[in-house]
Write a protein that holds these residues in place. Sequence first.
Motif, PDB file in Angstrom:
ATOM      1  N   ILE A   1      66.730  90.494  83.189  1.00  0.00           N
ATOM      2  CA  ILE A   1      65.380  90.714  82.674  1.00  0.00           C
ATOM      3  C   ILE A   1      64.516  91.205  83.833  1.00  0.00           C
ATOM      4  N   PRO A   2      63.293  91.712  83.568  1.00  0.00           N
ATOM      5  CA  PRO A   2      62.469  92.278  84.644  1.00  0.00           C
ATOM      6  C   PRO A   2      62.135  91.267  85.742  1.00  0.00           C
ATOM      7  N   LYS A   3      61.879  91.793  86.949  1.00  0.00           N
ATOM      8  CA  LYS A   3      61.473  90.949  88.064  1.00  0.00           C
ATOM      9  C   LYS A   3      60.179  90.212  87.722  1.00  0.00           C
ATOM     10  N   GLY A   4      60.071  88.994  88.248  1.00  0.00           N
ATOM     11  CA  GLY A   4      58.868  88.203  88.032  1.00  0.00           C
ATOM     12  C   GLY A   4      58.874  87.387  86.759  1.00  0.00           C
ATOM     13  N   ILE A   5      59.932  87.531  85.968  1.00  0.00           N
ATOM     14  CA  ILE A   5      60.035  86.781  84.710  1.00  0.00           C
ATOM     15  C   ILE A   5      61.203  85.804  84.807  1.00  0.00           C
ATOM     16  N   ILE A   6      60.982  84.593  84.331  1.00  0.00           N
ATOM     17  CA  ILE A   6      62.039  83.587  84.212  1.00  0.00           C
ATOM     18  C   ILE A   6      62.243  83.316  82.727  1.00  0.00           C
ATOM     19  N   LEU A   7      63.461  83.422  82.274  1.00  0.00           N
ATOM     20  CA  LEU A   7      63.762  83.130  80.873  1.00  0.00           C
ATOM     21  C   LEU A   7      64.632  81.880  80.823  1.00  0.00           C
ATOM     22  N   LEU A   8      64.122  80.851  80.158  1.00  0.00           N
ATOM     23  CA  LEU A   8      64.888  79.641  79.907  1.00  0.00           C
ATOM     24  C   LEU A   8      65.390  79.728  78.464  1.00  0.00           C
ATOM     25  N   ARG A   9      66.696  79.795  78.299  1.00  0.00           N
ATOM     26  CA  ARG A   9      67.280  80.051  76.976  1.00  0.00           C
ATOM     27  C   ARG A   9      67.902  78.776  76.421  1.00  0.00           C
ATOM     28  N   MET A  10      67.431  78.382  75.247  1.00  0.00           N
ATOM     29  CA  MET A  10      67.915  77.159  74.607  1.00  0.00           C
ATOM     30  C   MET A  10      68.599  77.465  73.279  1.00  0.00           C
ATOM     31  N   ILE A  11      69.647  76.705  72.996  1.00  0.00           N
ATOM     32  CA  ILE A  11      70.380  76.830  71.747  1.00  0.00           C
ATOM     33  C   ILE A  11      70.300  75.498  70.999  1.00  0.00           C
ATOM     34  N   PRO A  12      69.344  75.346  70.078  1.00  0.00           N
ATOM     35  CA  PRO A  12      69.326  74.132  69.259  1.00  0.00           C
ATOM     36  C   PRO A  12      70.510  74.127  68.306  1.00  0.00           C
ATOM     37  N   THR A  13      71.019  72.950  68.021  1.00  0.00           N
ATOM     38  CA  THR A  13      72.160  72.806  67.119  1.00  0.00           C
ATOM     39  C   THR A  13      71.865  71.738  66.072  1.00  0.00           C
ATOM     40  N   ALA A  14      72.760  71.651  65.100  1.00  0.00           N
ATOM     41  CA  ALA A  14      72.618  70.622  64.076  1.00  0.00           C
ATOM     42  C   ALA A  14      72.848  69.232  64.643  1.00  0.00           C
ATOM     43  N   SER A  15      73.459  69.144  65.825  1.00  0.00           N
ATOM     44  CA  SER A  15      73.759  67.846  66.430  1.00  0.00           C
ATOM     45  C   SER A  15      72.593  67.262  67.215  1.00  0.00           C
ATOM     46  N   HIS A  16      71.615  68.087  67.555  1.00  0.00           N
ATOM     47  CA  HIS A  16      70.458  67.571  68.282  1.00  0.00           C
ATOM     48  C   HIS A  16      69.608  66.683  67.368  1.00  0.00           C
ATOM     49  N   THR A  17      68.777  65.855  67.990  1.00  0.00           N
ATOM     50  CA  THR A  17      67.875  64.977  67.237  1.00  0.00           C
ATOM     51  C   THR A  17      66.433  65.357  67.540  1.00  0.00           C
ATOM     52  N   LEU A  18      65.528  64.878  66.713  1.00  0.00           N
ATOM     53  CA  LEU A  18      64.104  65.127  66.960  1.00  0.00           C
ATOM     54  C   LEU A  18      63.651  64.448  68.244  1.00  0.00           C
ATOM     55  N   GLN A  19      64.290  63.336  68.606  1.00  0.00           N
ATOM     56  CA  GLN A  19      63.984  62.684  69.873  1.00  0.00           C
ATOM     57  C   GLN A  19      64.392  63.575  71.055  1.00  0.00           C
ATOM     58  N   ASP A  20      65.532  64.260  70.932  1.00  0.00           N
ATOM     59  CA  ASP A  20      65.948  65.214  71.957  1.00  0.00           C
ATOM     60  C   ASP A  20      64.868  66.274  72.155  1.00  0.00           C
ATOM     61  N   ILE A  21      64.322  66.734  71.057  1.00  0.00           N
ATOM     62  CA  ILE A  21      63.313  67.795  71.104  1.00  0.00           C
ATOM     63  C   ILE A  21      62.032  67.301  71.755  1.00  0.00           C
ATOM     64  N   GLU A  22      61.570  66.122  71.395  1.00  0.00           N
ATOM     65  CA  GLU A  22      60.350  65.572  71.999  1.00  0.00           C
ATOM     66  C   GLU A  22      60.531  65.368  73.504  1.00  0.00           C
ATOM     67  N   GLU A  23      61.679  64.883  73.890  1.00  0.00           N
ATOM     68  CA  GLU A  23      61.982  64.682  75.310  1.00  0.00           C
ATOM     69  C   GLU A  23      61.919  66.008  76.068  1.00  0.00           C
ATOM     70  N   THR A  24      62.439  67.051  75.447  1.00  0.00           N
ATOM     71  CA  THR A  24      62.467  68.366  76.078  1.00  0.00           C
ATOM     72  C   THR A  24      61.068  68.974  76.162  1.00  0.00           C
TER      73      THR A  24
END
Length: 420
Positions: A368-391
């Motif tokens: 990706i272009p210089k100066g940009i940071i991309l954090l890429r996440m893959i949510p799944t059916a196995s994650h929980t809403l608590q996982d999401i709040e923590e993140t």
Amino acid sequence: MVKDLFERIQNNKGPLGKWASQAEGYFVFPKLEGELGPRMKFQGKDILNWSLNDYLGLANHPEVRKADTEAAIAYGAAAPMGARMMSGHTSYHEQLEQELAAFVMKESAYLLNFGYQGMVSIIDALVTKNDIIVYDVDSHACIIDGVRLHMGKRFTYKHNDLESMEKNLQRATKMATETGGGILFITEGVFGMRGQQGKLKEIVALKEKYNFRLLVDDAHGFGTLGKTGAGAGEEQGCQDGIDVYFSTFAKSMANIGAFVAADKDIIDYLKYNLRSQMFAKALPMIQTIGSLKRLELLRQSSEIKDKLWVNVNALQNGLRERGFNIGDTNTCITPVYLEGSIPEAMVMVNDLRENYGIFLSIVVYPVIPKGIILLRMIPTASHTLQDIEETLSAFEAIREKLVNGTYKEIAAKTTVDMEA
């Protein structure tokens, strides 16, 4: 004077390889341990994992594990031996092909032992030197490598840009008229980095003006999009307009292998002309029988996909509400765009893993272009809403450190042998 072939390799490790001394084992080639899922171990520490493409959580589904185990006991890891054309053909391969074709609403399908080499070989088989290829500039590497084999003309269009698509179709039409060939248009159902769907409906509509055939790589759409999970074409109501549909098992199916689906005459041609399959061992029985069980679950367990989208919406809405830029993703793939240098990105990811217990993929220049940071996440059916709040809480904390210069200060004190 003839140079030593290895001289260039020894002096230039490539845009990613030059970072190996700082990155290998931590930022790249990390070792995740434990049972596949949202909670694993990294370097001995418990982490919350957002970096697995196991969208539907099938990797550890009890029925899937049982089917894989029984297939392994019955056939071992070797069977069948040989390529499909010679000695590796079975009724299970035929059954899976028939069920996959029906699932994605195509007349016929053919199994592939690997997705990457399968796509390369499909492109090679579909075109001759007289044909013209038109493809998205942001296409996956397997498409780019397949196009590289093409001995004829090719045109790239700006990513998902309809005006650029049409301009290049006009150029391709003129060229094909001169060569006496046809036009292959290639796009993706879902672009894996940004999470955008390809504009399949609009592309199919262009067939009314231009004579071309459409090949779609739907690796990330299969199983996650559409009412039944048949992918981006079903989601956009234009599956019939896709001439050649491709997907891998490495995402929603949590397996190895892939398939291509189309009208029977096209699949019959590919069966006898796909070099990556004609001269390679057939998909093993463990993967073939295991995929039959996975496909059964996709068809019969809509609540798995529903749970996936509960998590996707919770994560993406939570990020937007907190002011994070996640672009225009309209799929499960969740990119978070931040501003910063490569050294800052490395410090940030280290902080996420060591102090917040969160593991995810980081993407920086030159992807990706210089100066940009991309954090890429893959949510799944196995994650929980608590996982999401923590993140979400962790993301608020790291953004503050990025903005107030904490990461920049730490990076300046660290020896980092790479361009910012």
